[in-house]
Design a protein around this motif. Structure first.
Motif, PDB file in Angstrom:
ATOM      1  N   THR A 443       1.000  -1.097  -0.014  1.00  0.00           N
ATOM      2  CA  THR A 443       0.038   0.180  -0.077  1.00  0.00           C
ATOM      3  C   THR A 443       0.911   1.265  -0.024  1.00  0.00           C
ATOM      4  O   THR A 443       2.153   1.216   0.207  1.00  0.00           O
ATOM      5  N   VAL A 444       0.419   2.151  -0.101  1.00  0.00           N
ATOM      6  CA  VAL A 444       1.138   3.445  -0.122  1.00  0.00           C
ATOM      7  C   VAL A 444       1.855   3.809   1.379  1.00  0.00           C
ATOM      8  O   VAL A 444       2.817   4.238   1.229  1.00  0.00           O
ATOM      9  N   GLU A 445       0.688   3.794   1.997  1.00  0.00           N
ATOM     10  CA  GLU A 445       1.087   3.950   3.352  1.00  0.00           C
ATOM     11  C   GLU A 445       2.370   3.109   3.719  1.00  0.00           C
ATOM     12  O   GLU A 445       3.539   3.487   4.393  1.00  0.00           O
ATOM     13  N   ASN A 446       2.423   1.916   3.676  1.00  0.00           N
ATOM     14  CA  ASN A 446       3.264   0.835   4.010  1.00  0.00           C
ATOM     15  C   ASN A 446       4.714   0.995   3.311  1.00  0.00           C
ATOM     16  O   ASN A 446       5.681   1.027   3.845  1.00  0.00           O
ATOM     17  N   LEU A 447       4.651   1.360   2.017  1.00  0.00           N
ATOM     18  CA  LEU A 447       5.889   1.774   1.234  1.00  0.00           C
ATOM     19  C   LEU A 447       6.573   3.017   1.594  1.00  0.00           C
ATOM     20  O   LEU A 447       7.744   3.401   2.030  1.00  0.00           O
ATOM     21  N   GLN A 448       5.434   4.093   2.116  1.00  0.00           N
ATOM     22  CA  GLN A 448       6.001   5.475   2.629  1.00  0.00           C
ATOM     23  C   GLN A 448       6.750   5.319   3.802  1.00  0.00           C
ATOM     24  O   GLN A 448       7.960   5.532   4.220  1.00  0.00           O
ATOM     25  N   THR A 449       6.116   4.231   4.832  1.00  0.00           N
ATOM     26  CA  THR A 449       6.635   3.958   6.271  1.00  0.00           C
ATOM     27  C   THR A 449       8.076   3.327   5.931  1.00  0.00           C
ATOM     28  O   THR A 449       9.095   3.662   6.532  1.00  0.00           O
ATOM     29  N   ASN A 450       7.996   2.284   5.182  1.00  0.00           N
ATOM     30  CA  ASN A 450       9.391   1.720   5.356  1.00  0.00           C
ATOM     31  C   ASN A 450      10.426   2.086   4.439  1.00  0.00           C
ATOM     32  O   ASN A 450      11.435   2.185   5.107  1.00  0.00           O
ATOM     33  N   ILE A 451      10.153   3.037   3.272  1.00  0.00           N
ATOM     34  CA  ILE A 451      11.271   3.616   2.520  1.00  0.00           C
ATOM     35  C   ILE A 451      11.590   4.946   3.275  1.00  0.00           C
ATOM     36  O   ILE A 451      13.058   5.127   3.390  1.00  0.00           O
ATOM     37  N   LYS A 452      10.815   5.796   3.644  1.00  0.00           N
ATOM     38  CA  LYS A 452      11.014   6.876   4.754  1.00  0.00           C
ATOM     39  C   LYS A 452      11.913   6.487   5.797  1.00  0.00           C
ATOM     40  O   LYS A 452      12.532   7.159   6.397  1.00  0.00           O
ATOM     41  N   GLY A 453      11.499   5.559   6.546  1.00  0.00           N
ATOM     42  CA  GLY A 453      12.013   5.264   7.925  1.00  0.00           C
ATOM     43  C   GLY A 453      13.470   4.642   7.684  1.00  0.00           C
ATOM     44  O   GLY A 453      14.292   4.865   8.414  1.00  0.00           O
ATOM     45  N   TRP A 454      13.458   3.967   6.478  1.00  0.00           N
ATOM     46  CA  TRP A 454      15.106   3.527   6.187  1.00  0.00           C
ATOM     47  C   TRP A 454      15.874   4.790   5.848  1.00  0.00           C
ATOM     48  O   TRP A 454      17.015   4.732   6.349  1.00  0.00           O
ATOM     49  N   ILE A 460      20.126   9.604   5.698  1.00  0.00           N
ATOM     50  CA  ILE A 460      20.551   9.655   4.194  1.00  0.00           C
ATOM     51  C   ILE A 460      19.652  10.934   3.620  1.00  0.00           C
ATOM     52  O   ILE A 460      18.589  10.960   4.148  1.00  0.00           O
ATOM     53  N   GLY A 461      20.394  11.734   2.812  1.00  0.00           N
ATOM     54  CA  GLY A 461      19.361  12.662   2.197  1.00  0.00           C
ATOM     55  C   GLY A 461      18.462  12.309   1.496  1.00  0.00           C
ATOM     56  O   GLY A 461      18.495  11.120   0.512  1.00  0.00           O
ATOM     57  N   PHE A 462      17.105  12.567   1.683  1.00  0.00           N
ATOM     58  CA  PHE A 462      16.009  12.330   0.995  1.00  0.00           C
ATOM     59  C   PHE A 462      16.263  12.431  -0.613  1.00  0.00           C
ATOM     60  O   PHE A 462      15.745  11.414  -1.434  1.00  0.00           O
ATOM     61  N   GLY A 463      16.821  13.408  -1.008  1.00  0.00           N
ATOM     62  CA  GLY A 463      16.911  13.741  -2.392  1.00  0.00           C
ATOM     63  C   GLY A 463      18.022  12.611  -3.166  1.00  0.00           C
ATOM     64  O   GLY A 463      17.646  12.327  -4.266  1.00  0.00           O
ATOM     65  N   LYS A 464      18.847  11.890  -2.385  1.00  0.00           N
ATOM     66  CA  LYS A 464      19.637  10.938  -2.908  1.00  0.00           C
ATOM     67  C   LYS A 464      19.007   9.790  -3.272  1.00  0.00           C
ATOM     68  O   LYS A 464      19.316   8.796  -3.897  1.00  0.00           O
ATOM     69  N   VAL A 465      17.618   9.229  -2.553  1.00  0.00           N
ATOM     70  CA  VAL A 465      17.039   8.260  -2.614  1.00  0.00           C
ATOM     71  C   VAL A 465      15.683   8.777  -3.745  1.00  0.00           C
ATOM     72  O   VAL A 465      15.653   7.926  -4.682  1.00  0.00           O
ATOM     73  N   MET A 466      15.015   9.510  -3.248  1.00  0.00           N
ATOM     74  CA  MET A 466      13.613  10.044  -3.912  1.00  0.00           C
ATOM     75  C   MET A 466      13.645  10.196  -5.429  1.00  0.00           C
ATOM     76  O   MET A 466      13.066  10.308  -6.344  1.00  0.00           O
ATOM     77  N   MET A 467      15.115  11.007  -5.736  1.00  0.00           N
ATOM     78  CA  MET A 467      15.257  11.664  -7.014  1.00  0.00           C
ATOM     79  C   MET A 467      15.486  10.443  -8.135  1.00  0.00           C
ATOM     80  O   MET A 467      14.981  10.316  -9.131  1.00  0.00           O
ATOM     81  N   PRO A 468      16.377   9.790  -7.562  1.00  0.00           N
ATOM     82  CA  PRO A 468      16.694   8.374  -8.588  1.00  0.00           C
ATOM     83  C   PRO A 468      15.633   7.601  -8.752  1.00  0.00           C
ATOM     84  O   PRO A 468      15.106   6.987  -9.751  1.00  0.00           O
ATOM     85  N   LEU A 469      14.694   7.443  -7.477  1.00  0.00           N
ATOM     86  CA  LEU A 469      13.471   6.692  -7.656  1.00  0.00           C
ATOM     87  C   LEU A 469      12.557   7.124  -8.658  1.00  0.00           C
ATOM     88  O   LEU A 469      11.907   6.174  -9.289  1.00  0.00           O
TER      89      LEU A 469
END
Length: 505
Positions: A443-454, A460-469
């Motif tokens: 689900t959107v909520e679980n994905l958000q919790t897992n990835i943002k939590g990690w 780690i800077g959010f941009g380093k993960v969210m931009m390439p994703l």
């Protein structure tokens, strides 16, 4: 108002209906419905030389698409019919003859060559030729005012071409009233003796217009400003017949986006916006024009922006349904000055009405125009539409905003790649794949919790993960929330797209 309100929209079938004409029809419709009256469509086709096949059908289809259908007209509730002037031809001759008999009109036998010579003679003297009181009985012009009754009859019996002209009064002051423009005075000495009945046996607009309005019991004539110079003649015709005139209201011009001059088709072609409600193709195929419908405008948006071209409600409110317009419309709030057409404002209205549409309805429209969606469940498309429509103005915009929901990117935006892809990006994306695969309840909520939590836990800077994703999923740094995209395309497709990006690094 003691009489039942009856208004008419009377276009000529000479081509596509300009939005200025649609605005006139709309204001007539609003006024009629506001007062519990009738909205009549009458086709003024007295000028047979300019008649265009199919133009009448185009007019009817345009009004119906806008939701301002008429109560009476051709093939509909014809209690005052027929509603095409060409089918009322014999009627007009009767009234023209009545004006001649009463001394308010006369036969004129002048040829085109004779009139042209008179014009040139006046021009040589620095004057303008006007056929009226100052020359109609001086012998240079050939008419029944200077001919004897026997001479006039002989010419008619011999089959000579003639027209019937109105005899404008001399040395009178005509008092006119317009609902929008107030009181006016006209010196009748400046008026020319307009032709009322032509040599081809057809009436001119002036005679047919007055006769039809009277016989159809029209109470209010609401028309464009271009007809204001004809008001004096029309009032004089009512006086000559001894009829009560309707009330008049002349609407302001719709001006070019620059504010200078009347809006034309050329302006639309030049600046890339429609000036017709529907697509139009001339019978010869030489003239093709796009319409608001085909450009993706909603009829509600077209009606809303047209209402504001010359009228204002006196409040800050800008969004009006047709029903609200009927309730609030008042001719007293129509401006005298021309209304500037703003293409950007028309898009603003359409964007608003886009947000009011049901996602499923928009999805069906979207699917109909994109062959790539033919085998995709419309309910899935509706979910996509719900995520992207806020950034859209037209249904045509949907594909650019959502193509990545339906097909994986095959290339990555160069500028975005330079910004998003850094040393270590492949390792980061490999870890994201692991997180995606271990998210059982996808689900959107679980994905958000897992990835943002990690990301947070590992500082780690959010941009380093969210931009390439985002680049992996979309092919560019755009689109709705990343987790919404992942949820929509599913776990397998999400992993596949991230792996493709890693392989490109």
């Amino acid at each position: 108002m003691s009489k039942k309100v009856r208004v008419r929209f009377a276009p000529s079938p000479t081509g596509p209906l300009h939005i200025g004409g649609v605005r006139t029809a709309l204001f007539n419709y609003l006024f009629a419905k506001k007062h519990g009256g009738d909205f009549v469509l009458r086709i003024e086709d007295t000028d047979q030389n300019r008649y265009v096949e199919g133009a009448e059908d185009y007019i009817v289809e345009s009004l119906n698409w806008c939701g301002i259908s008429f109560d009476e007209g051709p093939n509909k509730n014809e209690k005052f019919g027929p509603y095409r002037q060409s089918e009322r031809k014999d009627l007009y001759k009767q009234y023209a003859d009545e004006l001649v008999a009463s001394g308010n009109a006369y036969y004129a036998f002048d040829t085109a060559e004779q009139l042209d010579a008179e014009r040139k003679g006046h021009e040589e003297k620095g004057k303008t030729f006007i056929y009226n009181w100052h020359n109609r009985e001086r012998g240079r012009l050939v008419n029944s005012l200077v001919l004897t009754e026997a001479e006039t009859k002989a010419k008619i019996d011999a089959g000579e071409d003639f027209v019937i002209r109105f005899k404008s009064p001399q040395d009178e002051t005509l008092h006119l009233t317009d609902i929008i423009r107030g009181n006016m005075k006209i010196d009748t000495n400046v008026l020319d003796d307009k032709v009322l009945f032509k040599s081809d046996g057809m009436p001119t607009y002036h005679l047919a217009n007055i006769v039809d309005d009277h016989l159809m019991e029209i109470t209010h004539v609401i028309r464009g400003e271009e007809w204001l110079p004809s008001l004096a003649l029309h009032q004089l015709l009512y006086n000559a017949f001894g009829w009560e005139a309707p009330e008049f209201a002349h609407l302001p011009l719709i001006l070019k986006p620059t504010g200078k001059g009347k809006l034309s088709k050329r302006d639309g072609d030049k600046m890339g916006f429609p000036v017709f409600p529907l697509q139009y193709m001339s019978p010869q195929g030489t003239d093709h024009s796009i319409g608001y419908k085909e450009e993706g405008y909603f009829p509600e948006a077209v009606v809303n922006f047209l209402a504001f071209l010359g009228w204002n409600p006196g409040t800050e409110q800008e969004i009006f349904s047709l029903e609200q317009l009927v309730a609030d419309f008042d001719l007293a709030r129509v401006n005298k000055a021309g209304a500037r057409f703003d293409p950007d404002k028309t898009k603003w209205f359409n964007h608003h009405y886009m947000q009011q549409q049901l996602d499923l309805d928009l999805a069906e429209q979207f699917k109909a125009i994109r062959p790539e969606l033919s085998n995709i469940d419309v309910n899935y498309i509706a979910l996509v539409v719900g995520l992207i429509k806020e950034r859209a103005t037209f249904v045509n915009d949907f594909w650019d905003l959502s193509h990545f929901f339906f097909t994986a990117p095959t290339a990555y935006d160069e500028k975005a790649s330079k910004k998003a892809l850094k040393e270590g990006t492949a390792d980061v994306m490999t870890k994201v794949i692991e997180l995606v695969n271990t998210t059982d309840d996808f689900t959107v909520e679980n994905l958000q919790t897992n990835i943002k939590g990690w990301i947070t836990d590992n500082e780690i800077g959010f941009g380093k993960v969210m931009m390439p994703l985002r680049l992996a999923l979309v092919g560019a740094l755009q689109g709705p929330d990343v987790f919404d995209i992942m949820y929509m395309i599913g776990k397998t497709e999400t992993v596949s797209r991230i792996e493709n990006l890693i392989n490109q690094i």
